[in-house]
Design a protein around this motif. Structure first.
Motif, PDB file in Angstrom:
ATOM      1  N   ASN A   7       0.820  -1.214   0.000  1.00 33.00           N
ATOM      2  CA  ASN A   7       0.000   0.000   0.000  1.00 33.00           C
ATOM      3  C   ASN A   7       0.850   1.259   0.000  1.00 33.00           C
ATOM      4  OD1 ASN A   7      -2.218  -1.637   0.054  1.00 33.00           O
ATOM      5  ND2 ASN A   7      -2.673  -1.346   2.219  1.00 33.00           N
ATOM      6  N   MET A   8       1.922   1.266   0.803  1.00 35.19           N
ATOM      7  CA  MET A   8       2.782   2.438   0.876  1.00 35.19           C
ATOM      8  C   MET A   8       3.568   2.611  -0.420  1.00 35.19           C
ATOM      9  SD  MET A   8       2.013   3.903   3.584  1.00 35.19           S
ATOM     10  CE  MET A   8       3.163   5.219   3.255  1.00 35.19           C
ATOM     11  N   PHE A   9       3.923   1.509  -1.084  1.00 32.54           N
ATOM     12  CA  PHE A   9       4.614   1.630  -2.362  1.00 32.54           C
ATOM     13  C   PHE A   9       3.694   2.254  -3.402  1.00 32.54           C
ATOM     14  CE2 PHE A   9       5.773  -0.041  -6.544  1.00 32.54           C
ATOM     15  CZ  PHE A   9       7.091   0.360  -6.604  1.00 32.54           C
ATOM     16  N   ALA A  10       2.409   1.857  -3.381  1.00 24.77           N
ATOM     17  CA  ALA A  10       1.449   2.449  -4.305  1.00 24.77           C
ATOM     18  C   ALA A  10       1.268   3.933  -4.020  1.00 24.77           C
ATOM     19  CB  ALA A  10       0.107   1.723  -4.200  1.00 24.77           C
ATOM     20  N   LEU A  11       1.281   4.292  -2.743  1.00 28.75           N
ATOM     21  CA  LEU A  11       1.155   5.695  -2.357  1.00 28.75           C
ATOM     22  C   LEU A  11       2.332   6.511  -2.853  1.00 28.75           C
ATOM     23  CD1 LEU A  11       0.053   8.092  -0.721  1.00 28.75           C
ATOM     24  CD2 LEU A  11       1.197   7.127   1.279  1.00 28.75           C
ATOM     25  N   PHE A  42      -6.790   3.874  -0.968  1.00 23.46           N
ATOM     26  CA  PHE A  42      -6.592   5.151  -0.306  1.00 23.46           C
ATOM     27  C   PHE A  42      -7.665   6.145  -0.701  1.00 23.46           C
ATOM     28  CE2 PHE A  42      -2.340   3.318  -1.084  1.00 23.46           C
ATOM     29  CZ  PHE A  42      -1.978   3.108   0.226  1.00 23.46           C
ATOM     30  N   ASP A  43      -7.842   7.142   0.151  1.00 19.89           N
ATOM     31  CA  ASP A  43      -8.662   8.286  -0.210  1.00 19.89           C
ATOM     32  C   ASP A  43      -7.806   9.162  -1.120  1.00 19.89           C
ATOM     33  OD1 ASP A  43     -10.224  10.508  -0.412  1.00 19.89           O
ATOM     34  OD2 ASP A  43      -9.963  11.154   1.655  1.00 19.89           O
ATOM     35  N   MET A  44      -8.113   9.204  -2.414  1.00 19.88           N
ATOM     36  CA  MET A  44      -7.255   9.861  -3.379  1.00 19.88           C
ATOM     37  C   MET A  44      -7.531  11.353  -3.522  1.00 19.88           C
ATOM     38  SD  MET A  44      -5.470   7.325  -4.025  1.00 19.88           S
ATOM     39  CE  MET A  44      -4.411   8.162  -5.178  1.00 19.88           C
ATOM     40  N   GLU A  45      -8.494  11.874  -2.760  1.00 19.18           N
ATOM     41  CA  GLU A  45      -8.847  13.287  -2.899  1.00 19.18           C
ATOM     42  C   GLU A  45      -7.657  14.227  -2.723  1.00 19.18           C
ATOM     43  OE1 GLU A  45     -11.952  16.571  -0.969  1.00 19.18           O
ATOM     44  OE2 GLU A  45     -11.904  14.515  -0.238  1.00 19.18           O
ATOM     45  N   PRO A  46      -6.807  14.048  -1.681  1.00 15.37           N
ATOM     46  CA  PRO A  46      -5.663  14.958  -1.528  1.00 15.37           C
ATOM     47  C   PRO A  46      -4.711  14.951  -2.708  1.00 15.37           C
ATOM     48  CG  PRO A  46      -6.048  13.729   0.481  1.00 15.37           C
ATOM     49  CD  PRO A  46      -6.915  13.112  -0.572  1.00 15.37           C
ATOM     50  N   LEU A  47      -4.556  13.801  -3.372  1.00 18.54           N
ATOM     51  CA  LEU A  47      -3.614  13.700  -4.476  1.00 18.54           C
ATOM     52  C   LEU A  47      -4.136  14.332  -5.754  1.00 18.54           C
ATOM     53  CD1 LEU A  47      -2.226  10.093  -4.011  1.00 18.54           C
ATOM     54  CD2 LEU A  47      -1.090  12.243  -3.506  1.00 18.54           C
ATOM     55  N   LYS A  48      -5.438  14.611  -5.816  1.00 18.32           N
ATOM     56  CA  LYS A  48      -6.015  15.214  -7.008  1.00 18.32           C
ATOM     57  C   LYS A  48      -5.959  16.741  -6.965  1.00 18.32           C
ATOM     58  CE  LYS A  48      -9.217  11.383  -7.881  1.00 18.32           C
ATOM     59  NZ  LYS A  48     -10.645  10.977  -7.967  1.00 18.32           N
ATOM     60  N   ARG A 118      -1.744   9.509   5.361  1.00 17.20           N
ATOM     61  CA  ARG A 118      -2.016   8.076   5.270  1.00 17.20           C
ATOM     62  C   ARG A 118      -1.265   7.281   6.332  1.00 17.20           C
ATOM     63  NH1 ARG A 118      -2.705  10.717   0.951  1.00 17.20           N
ATOM     64  NH2 ARG A 118      -4.375  10.213  -0.509  1.00 17.20           N
ATOM     65  N   ASP A 119      -1.002   7.938   7.455  1.00 15.12           N
ATOM     66  CA  ASP A 119      -0.381   7.293   8.625  1.00 15.12           C
ATOM     67  C   ASP A 119       0.998   6.738   8.318  1.00 15.12           C
ATOM     68  OD1 ASP A 119      -2.645   7.789  10.237  1.00 15.12           O
ATOM     69  OD2 ASP A 119      -3.645   6.007   9.432  1.00 15.12           O
ATOM     70  N   GLY A 120       1.736   7.391   7.426  1.00 18.64           N
ATOM     71  CA  GLY A 120       3.097   6.973   7.148  1.00 18.64           C
ATOM     72  C   GLY A 120       4.035   7.325   8.296  1.00 18.64           C
ATOM     73  N   THR A 169       9.963  -5.820  11.569  1.00 16.59           N
ATOM     74  CA  THR A 169      10.385  -4.425  11.615  1.00 16.59           C
ATOM     75  C   THR A 169       9.769  -3.638  10.458  1.00 16.59           C
ATOM     76  OG1 THR A 169      12.491  -5.053  12.595  1.00 16.59           O
ATOM     77  CG2 THR A 169      12.368  -2.882  11.591  1.00 16.59           C
ATOM     78  N   ARG A 170       9.198  -2.486  10.779  1.00 18.58           N
ATOM     79  CA  ARG A 170       8.661  -1.596   9.749  1.00 18.58           C
ATOM     80  C   ARG A 170       9.615  -0.426   9.550  1.00 18.58           C
ATOM     81  NH1 ARG A 170       2.897   1.757   9.605  1.00 18.58           N
ATOM     82  NH2 ARG A 170       3.335   2.880   7.657  1.00 18.58           N
ATOM     83  N   LEU A 171      10.102  -0.278   8.362  1.00 16.14           N
ATOM     84  CA  LEU A 171      10.991   0.834   8.046  1.00 16.14           C
ATOM     85  C   LEU A 171      10.176   2.103   7.844  1.00 16.14           C
ATOM     86  CD1 LEU A 171      13.447  -0.863   5.523  1.00 16.14           C
ATOM     87  CD2 LEU A 171      13.743  -0.516   7.977  1.00 16.14           C
ATOM     88  N   PRO A 172      10.797   3.264   7.994  1.00 18.35           N
ATOM     89  CA  PRO A 172      10.054   4.521   7.788  1.00 18.35           C
ATOM     90  C   PRO A 172       9.550   4.669   6.365  1.00 18.35           C
ATOM     91  CG  PRO A 172      12.409   4.929   7.994  1.00 18.35           C
ATOM     92  CD  PRO A 172      12.204   3.496   8.354  1.00 18.35           C
ATOM     93  N   ASP A 173       8.448   5.372   6.218  1.00 19.55           N
ATOM     94  CA  ASP A 173       7.881   5.638   4.898  1.00 19.55           C
ATOM     95  C   ASP A 173       8.460   6.906   4.282  1.00 19.55           C
ATOM     96  OD1 ASP A 173       5.846   3.448   4.846  1.00 19.55           O
ATOM     97  OD2 ASP A 173       5.143   4.512   6.616  1.00 19.55           O
ATOM     98  N   LEU A 174       9.091   7.733   5.105  1.00 18.33           N
ATOM     99  CA  LEU A 174       9.733   8.955   4.625  1.00 18.33           C
ATOM    100  C   LEU A 174      10.813   9.359   5.611  1.00 18.33           C
ATOM    101  CD1 LEU A 174       9.771  11.357   2.577  1.00 18.33           C
ATOM    102  CD2 LEU A 174       8.184  12.527   4.119  1.00 18.33           C
TER     103      LEU A 174
END
Length: 246
Positions: A7-11, A42-48, A118-120, A169-174
């Protein structure tokens, strides 16, 4: 865990497509694209929209100038890759083009806002050799309730995380680099972790995903960037909470 990573890769892919529109907020909504099954999660509204969260207005040229973001190092230490971001020189020191800096800074804030929405997981980093910068980085992470790392970087923290910390382990998204260069920048690139970095005139910006040309040494510049990042994160979190309550 595997589903979250996909999901995060798609984001990240969707954010890269829309980041160009973020730097020019007055252009209005970005062109709509056909959503794949992954991006539909995802809620894509912000990306539009170019500035859904209203973070573009936080960046002002006058604030950049007062924070001394335009002041670079000596001309002799200028890295060739940073030459396009220079306005000129004064008294032997490089001077950044603040219009370019502001544009790239707005783009970075747009990316940061969408990841947080998106809770990254956001990780702030700074070189351990810069004491004041390290303290400012920790305070920045505390203000927005995110994570920070200001100690010596252990090689393989990202690239060998499964053996070092375990399979869950979850690596950071940013990753946001308040000071550069940093040993973790290359590991971010290897692991496809997007990075935002303040890049001074003597630094190579090649491996940073979203670089921000500017002074990363003076206290006024560091405090300005830290305040801007934390305000952006808190603004997005507040807007997200308001949307949930409604």
């Amino acid at each position: 865990m595997q589903k979250t990573c996909k999901n995060m890769f798609a984001l990240r892919t969707q954010i890269r497509k829309c980041s160009a529109q973020a730097a020019l907020a007055n252009r209005g909504p970005a062109p709509s694209t056909q959503e794949s099954p992954q991006t539909a999660l995802f809620d894509m509204e912000p990306l539009k929209q170019a500035d859904y969260f209203g973070v573009q207005k936080l960046v002002k040229i006058n604030d950049l100038f007062e924070a001394k973001v335009h002041l670079g190092h000596m001309e002799g230490s200028l890295h060739p890759a940073m030459r396009p971001y220079m306005y000129g020189s004064r008294l032997g020191h490089c001077v950044f083009d603040l219009d370019t800096t502001a544009s790239l800074l707005r783009r970075s804030l747009h990316v940061l806002a969408n990841v947080v929405y998106r809770d990254g997981v956001v990780l702030f980093l700074s070189p351990p050799s810069q004491g004041p910068t390290a303290r400012a980085t920790e305070l920045c992470a505390q203000r927005c309730k995110e994570f920070s790392h200001v100690r010596k970087w252990r090689e393989g923290t990202f690239t060998n995380s499964e053996k070092k910390f375990g399979l869950v382990t979850r690596l950071p998204d940013l990753c946001i680099f308040i000071g550069t260069p940093h040993d973790a920048i290359v590991e971010c690139a290897k692991m496809n972790i997007p990075s935002i970095g303040i890049v001074d005139s003597n630094t190579d910006p090649t491996y940073i995903t979203y670089h921000i040309p500017g002074n990363d040494d003076s206290a006024s510049s560091i405090n300005y960037f830290c305040k801007l990042f934390s305000n952006t994160i808190n603004l997005v979190k507040a807007k997200k909470n308001d949307k949930k309550s409604n």
